[in-house]
Design a protein around this motif. Structure first.
Motif, PDB file in Angstrom:
ATOM      1  N   GLN A  79       0.816  -1.214   0.000  1.00  8.76           N
ATOM      2  CA  GLN A  79       0.000   0.000   0.000  1.00  8.76           C
ATOM      3  C   GLN A  79       0.850   1.264   0.000  1.00  8.76           C
ATOM      4  OE1 GLN A  79      -2.367  -0.592   3.502  1.00  8.76           O
ATOM      5  NE2 GLN A  79      -3.911  -1.806   2.429  1.00  8.76           N
ATOM      6  N   GLN A  80       2.024   1.208   0.630  1.00 10.54           N
ATOM      7  CA  GLN A  80       2.878   2.380   0.763  1.00 10.54           C
ATOM      8  C   GLN A  80       3.966   2.440  -0.309  1.00 10.54           C
ATOM      9  OE1 GLN A  80       4.408   2.082   4.755  1.00 10.54           O
ATOM     10  NE2 GLN A  80       2.512   2.788   5.666  1.00 10.54           N
ATOM     11  N   TYR A  81       4.008   1.462  -1.182  1.00 10.51           N
ATOM     12  CA  TYR A  81       5.082   1.366  -2.167  1.00 10.51           C
ATOM     13  C   TYR A  81       5.163   2.647  -2.997  1.00 10.51           C
ATOM     14  CZ  TYR A  81       7.985  -0.148  -6.016  1.00 10.51           C
ATOM     15  OH  TYR A  81       8.980  -0.246  -6.944  1.00 10.51           O
ATOM     16  N   ALA A  82       6.394   3.182  -3.109  1.00 10.12           N
ATOM     17  CA  ALA A  82       6.580   4.439  -3.839  1.00 10.12           C
ATOM     18  C   ALA A  82       7.821   4.372  -4.727  1.00 10.12           C
ATOM     19  CB  ALA A  82       6.691   5.592  -2.856  1.00 10.12           C
ATOM     20  N   GLY A  83       7.996   3.248  -5.409  1.00  8.04           N
ATOM     21  CA  GLY A  83       9.083   3.132  -6.361  1.00  8.04           C
ATOM     22  C   GLY A  83      10.409   2.659  -5.804  1.00  8.04           C
ATOM     23  N   GLU A  84      10.421   2.145  -4.590  1.00  7.26           N
ATOM     24  CA  GLU A  84      11.665   1.652  -4.009  1.00  7.26           C
ATOM     25  C   GLU A  84      12.184   0.435  -4.793  1.00  7.26           C
ATOM     26  OE1 GLU A  84       9.263   3.580  -0.758  1.00  7.26           O
ATOM     27  OE2 GLU A  84       8.854   2.066  -2.263  1.00  7.26           O
ATOM     28  N   SER A  85      13.471   0.171  -4.641  1.00  8.29           N
ATOM     29  CA  SER A  85      14.084  -0.991  -5.292  1.00  8.29           C
ATOM     30  C   SER A  85      13.661  -2.277  -4.583  1.00  8.29           C
ATOM     31  CB  SER A  85      15.608  -0.873  -5.251  1.00  8.29           C
ATOM     32  OG  SER A  85      16.080  -1.037  -3.918  1.00  8.29           O
ATOM     33  N   VAL A  86      13.891  -3.383  -5.243  1.00 12.33           N
ATOM     34  CA  VAL A  86      13.582  -4.685  -4.647  1.00 12.33           C
ATOM     35  C   VAL A  86      14.363  -4.857  -3.344  1.00 12.33           C
ATOM     36  CG1 VAL A  86      13.783  -7.191  -4.950  1.00 12.33           C
ATOM     37  CG2 VAL A  86      12.933  -5.774  -6.832  1.00 12.33           C
ATOM     38  N   GLU A  87      15.611  -4.438  -3.322  1.00 15.61           N
ATOM     39  CA  GLU A  87      16.431  -4.563  -2.114  1.00 15.61           C
ATOM     40  C   GLU A  87      15.829  -3.750  -0.969  1.00 15.61           C
ATOM     41  OE1 GLU A  87      17.741  -3.846  -5.189  1.00 15.61           O
ATOM     42  OE2 GLU A  87      18.576  -5.857  -5.508  1.00 15.61           O
ATOM     43  N   GLN A  88      15.383  -2.541  -1.286  1.00 16.94           N
ATOM     44  CA  GLN A  88      14.765  -1.703  -0.254  1.00 16.94           C
ATOM     45  C   GLN A  88      13.472  -2.330   0.250  1.00 16.94           C
ATOM     46  OE1 GLN A  88      14.779   1.812  -2.807  1.00 16.94           O
ATOM     47  NE2 GLN A  88      15.890   2.931  -1.208  1.00 16.94           N
ATOM     48  N   VAL A  89      12.663  -2.845  -0.651  1.00 24.05           N
ATOM     49  CA  VAL A  89      11.396  -3.463  -0.263  1.00 24.05           C
ATOM     50  C   VAL A  89      11.658  -4.699   0.592  1.00 24.05           C
ATOM     51  CG1 VAL A  89       9.297  -4.593  -1.107  1.00 24.05           C
ATOM     52  CG2 VAL A  89      10.136  -2.517  -2.223  1.00 24.05           C
ATOM     53  N   THR A  90      12.694  -5.459   0.248  1.00 22.86           N
ATOM     54  CA  THR A  90      13.046  -6.635   1.044  1.00 22.86           C
ATOM     55  C   THR A  90      13.357  -6.220   2.479  1.00 22.86           C
ATOM     56  OG1 THR A  90      13.916  -7.760  -0.915  1.00 22.86           O
ATOM     57  CG2 THR A  90      14.617  -8.603   1.230  1.00 22.86           C
ATOM     58  N   GLY A  91      14.161  -5.190   2.649  1.00 18.44           N
ATOM     59  CA  GLY A  91      14.486  -4.697   3.985  1.00 18.44           C
ATOM     60  C   GLY A  91      13.274  -4.162   4.717  1.00 18.44           C
ATOM     61  N   MET A  92      12.425  -3.464   3.991  1.00 15.93           N
ATOM     62  CA  MET A  92      11.206  -2.924   4.592  1.00 15.93           C
ATOM     63  C   MET A  92      10.288  -4.046   5.067  1.00 15.93           C
ATOM     64  SD  MET A  92      10.658   0.074   1.721  1.00 15.93           S
ATOM     65  CE  MET A  92       8.965   0.459   2.126  1.00 15.93           C
ATOM     66  N   LEU A  93      10.188  -5.110   4.283  1.00 15.85           N
ATOM     67  CA  LEU A  93       9.354  -6.251   4.669  1.00 15.85           C
ATOM     68  C   LEU A  93       9.839  -6.858   5.979  1.00 15.85           C
ATOM     69  CD1 LEU A  93       8.802  -8.102   1.281  1.00 15.85           C
ATOM     70  CD2 LEU A  93       6.999  -7.208   2.780  1.00 15.85           C
ATOM     71  N   LEU A  94      11.133  -7.097   6.063  1.00 17.90           N
ATOM     72  CA  LEU A  94      11.679  -7.700   7.275  1.00 17.90           C
ATOM     73  C   LEU A  94      11.475  -6.788   8.475  1.00 17.90           C
ATOM     74  CD1 LEU A  94      13.152 -10.003   8.632  1.00 17.90           C
ATOM     75  CD2 LEU A  94      15.313  -8.937   7.957  1.00 17.90           C
ATOM     76  N   GLU A  95      11.770  -5.509   8.299  1.00 20.55           N
ATOM     77  CA  GLU A  95      11.609  -4.549   9.391  1.00 20.55           C
ATOM     78  C   GLU A  95      10.153  -4.470   9.859  1.00 20.55           C
ATOM     79  OE1 GLU A  95      11.824   0.226   9.576  1.00 20.55           O
ATOM     80  OE2 GLU A  95      13.651  -0.745   8.849  1.00 20.55           O
ATOM     81  N   GLN A  96       9.239  -4.404   8.914  1.00 16.14           N
ATOM     82  CA  GLN A  96       7.821  -4.281   9.248  1.00 16.14           C
ATOM     83  C   GLN A  96       7.289  -5.561   9.888  1.00 16.14           C
ATOM     84  OE1 GLN A  96       6.114  -1.311   8.828  1.00 16.14           O
ATOM     85  NE2 GLN A  96       4.604  -2.328  10.073  1.00 16.14           N
ATOM     86  N   ALA A  97       7.712  -6.711   9.374  1.00 17.96           N
ATOM     87  CA  ALA A  97       7.273  -7.986   9.958  1.00 17.96           C
ATOM     88  C   ALA A  97       7.761  -8.099  11.394  1.00 17.96           C
ATOM     89  CB  ALA A  97       7.772  -9.161   9.120  1.00 17.96           C
ATOM     90  N   LYS A  98       9.006  -7.757  11.631  1.00 20.28           N
ATOM     91  CA  LYS A  98       9.550  -7.838  12.992  1.00 20.28           C
ATOM     92  C   LYS A  98       8.852  -6.851  13.928  1.00 20.28           C
ATOM     93  CE  LYS A  98      14.077  -9.848  12.305  1.00 20.28           C
ATOM     94  NZ  LYS A  98      15.464  -9.811  12.791  1.00 20.28           N
ATOM     95  N   ALA A  99       8.460  -5.699  13.396  1.00 18.05           N
ATOM     96  CA  ALA A  99       7.769  -4.702  14.215  1.00 18.05           C
ATOM     97  C   ALA A  99       6.421  -5.227  14.707  1.00 18.05           C
ATOM     98  CB  ALA A  99       7.574  -3.413  13.431  1.00 18.05           C
ATOM     99  N   GLY A 100       5.851  -6.177  13.974  1.00 15.00           N
ATOM    100  CA  GLY A 100       4.560  -6.738  14.350  1.00 15.00           C
ATOM    101  C   GLY A 100       4.651  -7.933  15.279  1.00 15.00           C
ATOM    102  N   LEU A 101       5.859  -8.251  15.724  1.00 11.20           N
ATOM    103  CA  LEU A 101       6.066  -9.410  16.590  1.00 11.20           C
ATOM    104  C   LEU A 101       6.524  -8.985  17.980  1.00 11.20           C
ATOM    105  CD1 LEU A 101       8.092 -11.562  14.041  1.00 11.20           C
ATOM    106  CD2 LEU A 101       5.756 -12.034  14.828  1.00 11.20           C
ATOM    107  N   HIS A 102       6.339  -9.867  18.944  1.00  9.50           N
ATOM    108  CA  HIS A 102       6.910  -9.655  20.272  1.00  9.50           C
ATOM    109  C   HIS A 102       8.424  -9.542  20.089  1.00  9.50           C
ATOM    110  CE1 HIS A 102       8.498 -10.703  24.228  1.00  9.50           C
ATOM    111  NE2 HIS A 102       7.318 -10.296  24.706  1.00  9.50           N
ATOM    112  N   PRO A 103       9.084  -8.647  20.825  1.00  6.82           N
ATOM    113  CA  PRO A 103      10.525  -8.451  20.644  1.00  6.82           C
ATOM    114  C   PRO A 103      11.361  -9.734  20.729  1.00  6.82           C
ATOM    115  CG  PRO A 103       9.641  -6.716  22.021  1.00  6.82           C
ATOM    116  CD  PRO A 103       8.527  -7.712  21.809  1.00  6.82           C
ATOM    117  N   ASP A 104      11.004 -10.640  21.617  1.00  4.99           N
ATOM    118  CA  ASP A 104      11.760 -11.888  21.738  1.00  4.99           C
ATOM    119  C   ASP A 104      11.604 -12.758  20.497  1.00  4.99           C
ATOM    120  OD1 ASP A 104      12.677 -11.191  24.261  1.00  4.99           O
ATOM    121  OD2 ASP A 104      11.073 -12.274  25.303  1.00  4.99           O
ATOM    122  N   ILE A 105      10.411 -12.776  19.943  1.00  3.84           N
ATOM    123  CA  ILE A 105      10.170 -13.558  18.725  1.00  3.84           C
ATOM    124  C   ILE A 105      10.841 -12.873  17.544  1.00  3.84           C
ATOM    125  CG2 ILE A 105       8.389 -14.386  17.132  1.00  3.84           C
ATOM    126  CD1 ILE A 105       6.579 -14.728  19.614  1.00  3.84           C
ATOM    127  N   ALA A 106      10.724 -11.547  17.475  1.00  2.00           N
ATOM    128  CA  ALA A 106      11.345 -10.803  16.383  1.00  2.00           C
ATOM    129  C   ALA A 106      12.855 -11.022  16.352  1.00  2.00           C
ATOM    130  CB  ALA A 106      11.024  -9.313  16.514  1.00  2.00           C
TER     131      ALA A 106
END
Length: 95
Positions: A41-68
């Motif tokens: 939804q927020q994609y604004a032309g970032e590279s695949v590498e940037q999107v990959t990093g964003m995915l990991l960061e966002q997924a971890k943000a949605g988890l308990h810190p110990d699980i992340a």
């Protein structure tokens, strides 16, 4: 794009993790799915590498810190999800 799904390798799990494997896979999958939707939804032309990093960061943000802290998805598979996000965005822009 099929929904991303996290599957844990049972050979890498300790006995407690093995007992919690199903719910843990569900939680990780849910966090990755939510990250995929948000990044798409927020994609604004970032590279695949940037999107990959964003995915990991966002997924971890949605988890308990110990699980992340212990969440280390396969880089190639995460990149595949990022490639699909970029490709779908490119297709939408062409329409």
């Amino acid at each position: 794009m099929a929904e991303p799904h996290v599957t844990l390798d049972p050979r890498s799990l300790n006995p407690v993790e093995e007992k919690l494997r199903g719910p843990l896979e569900d939680q990780l999958t849910s966090a990755l799915h939510a990250a995929t939707v948000k990044i798409e939804q927020q994609y604004a032309g970032e590279s695949v590498e940037q999107v990959t990093g964003m995915l990991l960061e966002q997924a971890k943000a949605g988890l308990h810190p110990d699980i992340a802290a212990g969440f280390h998805p396969d880089d190639e598979q995460l990149r595949h999800v990022a490639e699909a996000i970029v490709a779908r965005a490119d297709t939408r822009q062409l329409q």
